[in-house]
Design a protein around this motif. Sequence first.
Motif, PDB file in Angstrom:
ATOM      1  N   PHE A  88      30.580  34.808  44.629  1.00  0.00           N
ATOM      2  CA  PHE A  88      30.083  33.964  43.542  1.00  0.00           C
ATOM      3  C   PHE A  88      31.062  32.835  43.223  1.00  0.00           C
ATOM      4  O   PHE A  88      30.666  31.678  43.095  1.00  0.00           O
ATOM      5  N   PHE A  89      32.354  33.172  43.129  1.00  0.00           N
ATOM      6  CA  PHE A  89      33.392  32.167  42.854  1.00  0.00           C
ATOM      7  C   PHE A  89      34.072  31.809  44.176  1.00  0.00           C
ATOM      8  O   PHE A  89      35.206  32.212  44.443  1.00  0.00           O
ATOM      9  N   ARG A  90      33.378  31.063  44.999  1.00  0.00           N
ATOM     10  CA  ARG A  90      33.799  30.851  46.384  1.00  0.00           C
ATOM     11  C   ARG A  90      35.103  30.073  46.522  1.00  0.00           C
ATOM     12  O   ARG A  90      35.821  30.229  47.500  1.00  0.00           O
ATOM     13  N   TYR A  91      35.412  29.193  45.564  1.00  0.00           N
ATOM     14  CA  TYR A  91      36.564  28.308  45.716  1.00  0.00           C
ATOM     15  C   TYR A  91      37.765  28.748  44.895  1.00  0.00           C
ATOM     16  O   TYR A  91      38.754  28.029  44.811  1.00  0.00           O
ATOM     17  N   PHE A  92      37.685  29.912  44.298  1.00  0.00           N
ATOM     18  CA  PHE A  92      38.782  30.361  43.451  1.00  0.00           C
ATOM     19  C   PHE A  92      39.777  31.167  44.281  1.00  0.00           C
ATOM     20  O   PHE A  92      39.391  31.948  45.150  1.00  0.00           O
ATOM     21  N   ASP A  93      41.068  30.974  43.988  1.00  0.00           N
ATOM     22  CA  ASP A  93      42.134  31.645  44.734  1.00  0.00           C
ATOM     23  C   ASP A  93      42.213  33.120  44.317  1.00  0.00           C
ATOM     24  O   ASP A  93      42.498  33.425  43.157  1.00  0.00           O
ATOM     25  N   ALA A  94      42.004  34.000  45.258  1.00  0.00           N
ATOM     26  CA  ALA A  94      42.020  35.440  44.965  1.00  0.00           C
ATOM     27  C   ALA A  94      43.379  35.898  44.447  1.00  0.00           C
ATOM     28  O   ALA A  94      43.468  36.848  43.662  1.00  0.00           O
ATOM     29  N   ARG A  95      44.455  35.225  44.879  1.00  0.00           N
ATOM     30  CA  ARG A  95      45.788  35.626  44.431  1.00  0.00           C
ATOM     31  C   ARG A  95      45.960  35.430  42.932  1.00  0.00           C
ATOM     32  O   ARG A  95      46.610  36.243  42.259  1.00  0.00           O
ATOM     33  N   ILE A  96      45.357  34.372  42.394  1.00  0.00           N
ATOM     34  CA  ILE A  96      45.449  34.118  40.953  1.00  0.00           C
ATOM     35  C   ILE A  96      44.683  35.203  40.188  1.00  0.00           C
ATOM     36  O   ILE A  96      45.120  35.670  39.137  1.00  0.00           O
ATOM     37  N   PHE A  97      43.523  35.603  40.726  1.00  0.00           N
ATOM     38  CA  PHE A  97      42.752  36.686  40.110  1.00  0.00           C
ATOM     39  C   PHE A  97      43.586  37.964  40.033  1.00  0.00           C
ATOM     40  O   PHE A  97      43.667  38.611  38.981  1.00  0.00           O
TER      41      PHE A  97
END
Length: 274
Positions: free
Chosen positions: A51-60
Amino acid sequence: MNMLAMRFAVVRFMPYIQTREFANVGIILICPKTGFFDYSLEFKYQRLSKFFRYFDARIFKQAMNSFSNELERIKENLKRSSNRDPELFRALLDHLARPRDAIICTSDIGVTTGESEKKELDRLFSYYAEHSFAKDQREEILTKNIQKMIREIQTPFPFVQVKVGDDNEYYANFPLVQKQGERIRKIIKPLYLGQDNSSEIIQKSDKWISVINRLRDFSSIEEDTKIMFPFESAQDQTERQKKAFELITRDAKKARIELVNKDDIAKIESFVLS
């Protein structure tokens, strides 16, 4: 058993403050009467990345770890404290559920009741974060589609919804059972096996393989009763999901259960007509 009154907040992941879109990633639950405080969080980014394709997984992961550390500090402090004032627990949840412009935030506070704080925490997490209701709907839709398909096939003995077994010993309900007199010839149980978590896939299949084996133990079905599990799986399986399917395919074969993809119409029709 007395029901406990509890309060909870849904933990949300909201990476884009501009659009206010979010995904549920956890639950915080308190029971002021018993002094219970606990939480459950989802750290896997796989589901969210679609769903959030452009978000950095590391920040999550960093944000979730930071929020988890805050909750864990509160939990440990409460364990060491002798203060069990219900107002303290209400104030703590009010603090955690305060409005905040951060990628990890919470919903407004909700109220629930249950027999056990831990069971209610698990139930709420399953419902809000894992969408247990949607998974049930997927299996319900799959079952209805299989039922419709089989109704259109001319068979000498119909497939109907039946409770198999003895009320006083062991029984299970099946949506599609073919009987000839009192003898059960065939059982069809559609399964939704498209869960992201490979453990859930295995647990779902284990449950129904165990049911079949128990019904045999109690002689509620005969050794030659034919069993089929038409299943729906994820379209693009991960390596873990593939490994889970290797295991359940092996176990189903050992239990003499035919495991077949819902789209393999020819195999399902052949089973029905055999």
